[in-house]
Design a protein around this motif. Sequence first.
Motif, PDB file in Angstrom:
ATOM      1  N   ARG A   1     -17.011  25.009  14.368  1.00  0.00           N
ATOM      2  CA  ARG A   1     -15.546  24.913  14.530  1.00  0.00           C
ATOM      3  C   ARG A   1     -15.127  23.456  14.636  1.00  0.00           C
ATOM      4  NH1 ARG A   1     -15.280  27.846  18.618  1.00  0.00           N
ATOM      5  NH2 ARG A   1     -14.783  29.804  17.569  1.00  0.00           N
ATOM      6  N   SER A   2     -15.806  22.696  15.464  1.00  0.00           N
ATOM      7  CA  SER A   2     -15.457  21.295  15.656  1.00  0.00           C
ATOM      8  C   SER A   2     -15.630  20.501  14.359  1.00  0.00           C
ATOM      9  CB  SER A   2     -16.347  20.704  16.751  1.00  0.00           C
ATOM     10  OG  SER A   2     -16.107  19.331  16.920  1.00  0.00           O
TER      11      SER A   2
ATOM     12  N   GLY B   1      -6.465  31.034   8.521  1.00  0.00           N
ATOM     13  CA  GLY B   1      -6.663  29.596   8.644  1.00  0.00           C
ATOM     14  C   GLY B   1      -7.320  29.050   7.398  1.00  0.00           C
TER      15      GLY B   1
ATOM     16  N   ARG C   1     -14.302  25.247   3.141  1.00  0.00           N
ATOM     17  CA  ARG C   1     -15.453  24.753   3.869  1.00  0.00           C
ATOM     18  C   ARG C   1     -16.579  25.750   3.632  1.00  0.00           C
ATOM     19  NH1 ARG C   1     -10.419  23.294   5.383  1.00  0.00           N
ATOM     20  NH2 ARG C   1     -10.194  21.748   7.049  1.00  0.00           N
TER      21      ARG C   1
ATOM     22  N   ASP D   1      -9.895  30.866  13.850  1.00  0.00           N
ATOM     23  CA  ASP D   1      -9.524  29.538  13.367  1.00  0.00           C
ATOM     24  C   ASP D   1      -9.583  29.398  11.853  1.00  0.00           C
ATOM     25  OD1 ASP D   1      -9.329  27.881  15.985  1.00  0.00           O
ATOM     26  OD2 ASP D   1     -11.222  28.954  16.191  1.00  0.00           O
ATOM     27  N   PHE D   2     -10.247  30.332  11.185  1.00  0.00           N
ATOM     28  CA  PHE D   2     -10.454  30.225   9.743  1.00  0.00           C
ATOM     29  C   PHE D   2     -10.232  31.577   9.065  1.00  0.00           C
ATOM     30  CE2 PHE D   2     -13.351  27.334  11.934  1.00  0.00           C
ATOM     31  CZ  PHE D   2     -13.076  26.113  11.332  1.00  0.00           C
TER      32      PHE D   2
ATOM     33  N   LEU E   1     -13.012  21.675  11.521  1.00  0.00           N
ATOM     34  CA  LEU E   1     -11.622  21.317  11.798  1.00  0.00           C
ATOM     35  C   LEU E   1     -11.427  19.813  11.829  1.00  0.00           C
ATOM     36  CD1 LEU E   1     -10.618  23.995  14.444  1.00  0.00           C
ATOM     37  CD2 LEU E   1     -10.053  23.937  12.009  1.00  0.00           C
TER      38      LEU E   1
END
Length: 258
Positions: free
Chosen positions: A253-254, A21, A90, A49-50, A257
């Motif tokens: 995460r929130s 990700g 990030r 997710d990453f 993303l």
Amino acid sequence: MSTTVTSPDGTAIACTRTGDGPALILVDGAMCYRGAGPMDALAELLQGDFTVYTYDRRGRGESTDTLPYAVEREIEDLVALIDAAGGHARVYAMSSGSALALATAAVTPGIERLALYEPPYIAEAGLQERADQYSAELASATTRADAVAAFLSYVGVPEPAVAGMRAGPGWDRLEAIAPTLAYDNALMAGSRVPRELTATIAVPVLVLTGGASPPFLAAAGQAVADALPDGTRTTLEGQTHDVDAPALAPVLRSFFLG
């Protein structure tokens, strides 16, 4: 996958890449590195997710070091990691690692979003004398053991506990990276928010503090958020400076993303 990235001054920065990700780089605070700090557990929770990068800051773990130390060289280390991750990433930084992340965000467009956990600019909470005393003790330490003891006392470990740690099996690991305490102290620059620097950081920055941490860390975190053009602060209820990865991961995460 473990690999190394070479910084411009030739320092080999050891890092581990997991997941898939958008690139996310995790930056440790003082006395921590891969396998000896909070980032491995956090990486495991975020790798779905990453593409998560953890690394040993210079002078720690499997990374090498090049003297003399300069803040600019450690900024170059993080920029080299960002370049290796594709040029954009990030970044999440813990404690004094926040100072490194902020300094890097001020000089490279490669950081897309930045999250910080309890940047310890304690002079913003009226504790300049405490910060100055630690700087003096660190500068006058004649052994690595004394430097580690000064740091532990600074972060609130009682003297009897420090004495017990000296006799424990993990003390040698702490002594091995004791010289890097001066690196973090140089980055913290008197424990005041570098407002001229933060004013230049245009990317979104999330400053996190623990609801169960001492109030001075909340004050320091708010000072950082207030000094950023796009900074916000969020409290993680029930968390201390030793934040639990399962409590932290969903918030990161929130935010990352978007």
